[in-house]
Structure formats: C-alpha cells, structure tokens
Design an enzyme around this catalytic site. Structure first.
Site, PDB file in Angstrom:
ATOM      1  N   SER A   1      -3.077  -9.109   5.344  1.00 55.02           N
ATOM      2  CA  SER A   1      -2.574  -7.800   5.714  1.00 55.02           C
ATOM      3  C   SER A   1      -2.069  -7.909   7.153  1.00 55.02           C
ATOM      4  O   SER A   1      -2.813  -8.269   8.062  1.00 55.02           O
ATOM      5  CB  SER A   1      -3.710  -6.778   5.606  1.00 55.02           C
ATOM      6  OG  SER A   1      -3.427  -5.664   6.415  1.00 55.02           O
TER       7      SER A   1
ATOM      8  N   ARG B   1      -0.554   3.511  16.712  1.00 53.75           N
ATOM      9  CA  ARG B   1      -1.011   4.534  15.756  1.00 53.75           C
ATOM     10  C   ARG B   1      -0.810   5.966  16.247  1.00 53.75           C
ATOM     11  O   ARG B   1      -0.339   6.816  15.495  1.00 53.75           O
ATOM     12  CB  ARG B   1      -2.465   4.300  15.342  1.00 53.75           C
ATOM     13  CG  ARG B   1      -2.710   2.996  14.598  1.00 53.75           C
ATOM     14  CD  ARG B   1      -1.681   2.724  13.552  1.00 53.75           C
ATOM     15  NE  ARG B   1      -2.041   1.609  12.687  1.00 53.75           N
ATOM     16  CZ  ARG B   1      -1.192   1.030  11.844  1.00 53.75           C
ATOM     17  NH1 ARG B   1       0.061   1.441  11.774  1.00 53.75           N
ATOM     18  NH2 ARG B   1      -1.586   0.039  11.082  1.00 53.75           N
TER      19      ARG B   1
ATOM     20  N   ASP C   1      -7.752   2.275  11.671  1.00 53.69           N
ATOM     21  CA  ASP C   1      -6.469   2.975  11.643  1.00 53.69           C
ATOM     22  C   ASP C   1      -6.583   4.366  11.025  1.00 53.69           C
ATOM     23  O   ASP C   1      -5.951   5.312  11.486  1.00 53.69           O
ATOM     24  CB  ASP C   1      -5.427   2.126  10.906  1.00 53.69           C
ATOM     25  CG  ASP C   1      -4.990   0.927  11.749  1.00 53.69           C
ATOM     26  OD1 ASP C   1      -5.033   1.043  12.991  1.00 53.69           O
ATOM     27  OD2 ASP C   1      -4.620  -0.104  11.178  1.00 53.69           O
TER      28      ASP C   1
ATOM     29  N   ASP D   1       0.819  -1.224   0.000  1.00 59.05           N
ATOM     30  CA  ASP D   1       0.000   0.000   0.000  1.00 59.05           C
ATOM     31  C   ASP D   1       0.848   1.267   0.000  1.00 59.05           C
ATOM     32  O   ASP D   1       0.613   2.186  -0.785  1.00 59.05           O
ATOM     33  CB  ASP D   1      -0.897   0.050   1.251  1.00 59.05           C
ATOM     34  CG  ASP D   1      -2.029  -0.977   1.200  1.00 59.05           C
ATOM     35  OD1 ASP D   1      -2.383  -1.404   0.085  1.00 59.05           O
ATOM     36  OD2 ASP D   1      -2.536  -1.336   2.282  1.00 59.05           O
TER      37      ASP D   1
HETATM   38  N1  ARG Z   1      -8.377  -4.583  14.120  1.00 62.45           N
HETATM   39  C1  ARG Z   1      -7.151  -4.153  14.692  1.00 62.45           C
HETATM   40  C2  ARG Z   1      -7.268  -2.729  15.175  1.00 62.45           C
HETATM   41  O1  ARG Z   1      -8.113  -2.020  14.723  1.00 62.45           O
HETATM   42  C3  ARG Z   1      -5.980  -4.392  13.813  1.00 62.45           C
HETATM   43  C4  ARG Z   1      -5.848  -3.563  12.588  1.00 62.45           C
HETATM   44  C5  ARG Z   1      -4.726  -4.123  11.808  1.00 62.45           C
HETATM   45  N2  ARG Z   1      -4.311  -3.329  10.709  1.00 62.45           N
HETATM   46  C6  ARG Z   1      -3.769  -3.877   9.615  1.00 62.45           C
HETATM   47  N3  ARG Z   1      -3.323  -3.079   8.701  1.00 62.45           N
HETATM   48  N4  ARG Z   1      -3.707  -5.182   9.424  1.00 62.45           N
HETATM   49  O2  ARG Z   1      -6.547  -2.324  16.023  1.00 62.45           O
END
Ligand code: ARG
Length: 424
Positions: A181, A101, A130, A21
């Site tokens: 991912s 994050r 995210d 990405d």
């Molecule tokens: N669902 C989790 C969260 O919102 C993990 C997100 C994972 N992100 C990824 N790019 N695989 O914290």
C-alpha cells in the site's frame, strides 16, 4: 448525542486516489447508500496521472469528478511550517502522509459544501492514522457532513476487493497487483504491507522508487547548496526556485544518492505498532539543512526550548490535530524564531546520507574572534575561573552537605565545613 445514521446518502464526495480501495468504493457507495458519487482527486504531487484515474472513476460509475491542484498550497501552508519546526515524528518520519491529510480533508469538505452533498467518503481502513486525520478534520471543519468509510465499514481485505472489482467489471490499475500500500506526495512516499509487515526482515529493494537501486547510487559524493530566507528554502545551488519546483529538485538530487530511506517501527495513534517504510529524499535533505542553519543563528536557550515545541508540533501533526488552536499557536511561536534563519547550507549527498558540511549566514552567532584557539582570541579567559566557581557552586554545596550528613550518621561528627572555604 449521536443519532442513528440513516442508511442512505443522496450525494457523496469521495476522496479518490485511483487505487483499488477508492475504485471499489464507487459502486459500493451506490449499492449501499444509493448515492450519487463525485470523485475528488487532490493533487499533492503524487506521481501518476490523476486525470486518467478520474476518467476511470467515471467509467466505474461516478456521476462527476473534480481535480484540485493543491501542490503549491501543500508546500506553502503545510510543508514549510513543518520544515521550520524540523518536524519528524519519533525523530525519524518527516510526516509526509500526515501533512497531506488535513489538506485533502479540507478540500473534501469544501467540495462537499459547494456541491451541497450530504456526505464525504474516504478509503481508509479502521486500523490506521489516516482515518483519524480525515475524520477529525471533517468533524472540525464541517460537522454537518456525514463521513462514510467503505473500507472500514465493509471489512474487506485486498483479495475480497479484487474479487468485488472483477464481479462489478471495474477497470482498475494493473499496479493494484502490488502487495504494497503506497501513499505519495511531494514530501515523500509511504510503503506498507506485504513482506514489509515482518519487521525482522530488511525491506526488499523493490519497494523503493525515488531512491533507485542501492547498487546504482553514485560512488562519488555530491555537494548541494540550499539557500534559506527566514527559515524557508528559496534556492538550490544559487538558483532561485519556486516552492514546488524546489521540493521536486531536492527529491531528484537527494534521491539519486539514496537519501531519505526510512525503516521504522512506528507507534500509531490507534495504539498499535507497525513497521513503516518511507522514502523522503527531499524532505530529509531539507530538514538536515534547516536544522544545521538554526544551530548557526539561534542562541542556545532558544534552540533548546524550540526543540520541545518542534516535537510537540510533530506529534500533533501525526495525531491528526492540524486544525487546532494549539497547532496555530505552536506554528506562530516557530515562525517568530525564524527571522534570522537566513543563509546557505552545503549538504554532502552520498550513499544514502545527506550531511551538512558547511553553513553561512549574515546572522551567524559564531564569532571566530571568540572561539579561535590562536593568539588572535579576544575571549577573556581570566573571567572563566570565577564563572566556573559560581557555576559549580550548587553541586559543591549539595555534595558537601550529603557527605557531612553521611559522616554524621556513622561517626557523629561536627557540623559540615563551610562550603566556600573548601573552594579556596
Ligand atoms: N504510517 C504513516 C502515517 O501514519 C503512513 C501511512 C501511509 N498510508 C498508506 N495508505 N500507505 O503517516
């Protein structure tokens, strides 16, 4: 009022992971916004070589790169407060991705301001948490920066991205062939997508990395002792370790036994449910140890009240509201409860589980003299009788009143008998 966004940005700082990405985002930003691109990688303990990924970013068209080692800050400023708050979203997810994050977003904002960039960019889609965490953090810390989100704006799927990468002669990692991912940092790995999207089927073994293969987990349990000072882990098996090394050591020790695999249907902030898979061996083991120590040293009412604060803290981290007065206030409350959370917990690691099997503390509220069933007990049992009468009095009264009222309606009887009389 929101003004129309200009279709150009002179200089963008991109949160770059080296994955597909954010690799395709580089030429895309240049094409669509005519920007200079600085690729920023924030080291929060993800495996893999970030400096190699940044070299690739240069070859793929970035004007500049920057690598920030944020591991220690990540542990001390984000993971430790979360551990003290026993932070688990929906009681199960240690918030590994969610905790990183705000730190990445803050570093992005700082770098953009330092370089006098007019925009930042991230590789989030429009369907996840995210994007919320990045955007809210940037809006809070540096509202003057524009936020570009190529993947969200662009609406390409993975196949489109691979085609775009090929058409632009981009050098991308071979592992971008993986259908999953993955997001990784010291507190755990998040794995999504591919076959995992079918919540009805078990996750394939291949999605796991830090917890090896289930068939190879040791048959014998292993004990590990974690030492805490004021709610923060400081040693493993008596050996003092700095924060980053300690988390790594616990990932290794617990991961070997398969601890911390999580398979969960999660509620995202954007309103959708999704099947999420994690492996967070160190986090799960440390959270278990910390929780066990609190039960030994915190009084009952504090434990109960704090559980509510812990939950609120966890929700808020998940929801991307790290940079908020409420998070600061909850964190301050939690910190004020940790003065006595000092001691050592023995964990038993075995076949995917980490259980506290021993805990000691100089602040232990456990009084053997009071609790023992032997004759050595000093507990004043005769006082229990009166205590129990008063303790049950509200229920006794309520029950008697209702019984009398019901009888009165049907049999039109006399006034209720005095409640206390019945107790004698
Ligand atoms: N669902 C989790 C969260 O919102 C993990 C997100 C994972 N992100 C990824 N790019 N695989 O914290």
């Amino acid at each position: 009022m929101v003004a129309a966004e200009p279709k150009s940005a002179s200089h963008v700082v991109l949160a770059y992971s080296g994955g597909l990405d954010t690799s395709v985002a580089i030429p895309w930003l240049k094409e669509h916004y005519g920007s200079l691109v600085t690729a920023l990688s924030v080291d929060v303990g993800q495996e893999g070589e970030l400096s190699g990924a940044l070299d690739r970013a240069l070859r793929n068209g970035a004007e500049a790169t920057k690598l920030v080692d944020a591991k220690q800050t990540f542990v001390e400023e984000f993971l430790w407060p979360a551990l003290r708050a026993n932070a688990l979203y929906q009681g199960i997810y240690p918030l590994s991705t969610a905790l990183a994050r705000p730190l990445i977003a803050r570093t992005l904002a700082e770098t953009a301001l330092e370089h006098r960039a007019d925009a930042v960019a991230h590789g989030c889609t429009g369907k996840g948490n995210d994007q919320v965490r990045f955007d809210v953090a940037i809006h809070t810390l540096a509202p003057e920066l524009r936020i570009l989100a190529p993947v969200r704006e662009w609406n390409m799927n993975r196949d489109d991205e691979i085609r775009y990468a090929q058409a632009h002669g981009l050098e991308v990692r071979v592992t971008t062939d993986s259908p999953y991912s993955v997001d990784e940092n010291l507190w755990g790995r998040s794995i999504e997508g591919g076959r995992l999207e079918d919540a009805g089927r078990p996750a394939p073994e291949e999605v796991y990395d830090w917890t090896g293969r289930a068939s190879e987990w040791p048959r014998e349990p292993e004990l590990v002792k974690v030492g805490f000072v004021e709610g923060l882990p400081v040693s493993v098996d008596g050996k003092a370790l700095d924060p980053v090394a300690l988390v790594r050591e616990m990932n290794r020790r617990a991961g070997r036994h398969g601890v911390g695999r999580i398979d969960h249907v999660e509620d995202r902030v954007v309103g959708i449910k999704s099947r999420e898979t994690y492996e967070c061996p160190g986090a799960v083991a440390l959270l278990e140890a910390h929780r066990a120590l609190e039960t030994l040293v915190l009084p009952r009412d504090l434990l109960s009240f704090k559980a509510g604060v812990d939950r609120r803290f966890s929700d808020l981290v998940y929801e991307g509201l790290w940079f908020s007065p409420l998070r600061e206030a909850l964190q301050a409350f939690v910190a004020s409860t940790q003065e006595t959370v000092t001691g050592e917990v023995t964990l038993r690691l075995h076949q995917g589980s980490a259980r506290a099997v021993g805990r000691v503390s100089e602040y232990s509220l456990l009084s053997h003299e009071l609790a023992t069933y032997t004759t050595a007990s000093s507990f004043p049992q005769e006082l229990a009788v009166g205590f129990i009468h008063l303790y049950g009095l509200p229920n006794q009264l309520a029950h008697a009143r209702r019984a009398a009222a019901r009888a009165g309606r049907t049999a039109n009887s006399d006034a209720p008998r005095p409640v206390l009389e019945a107790a004698r």
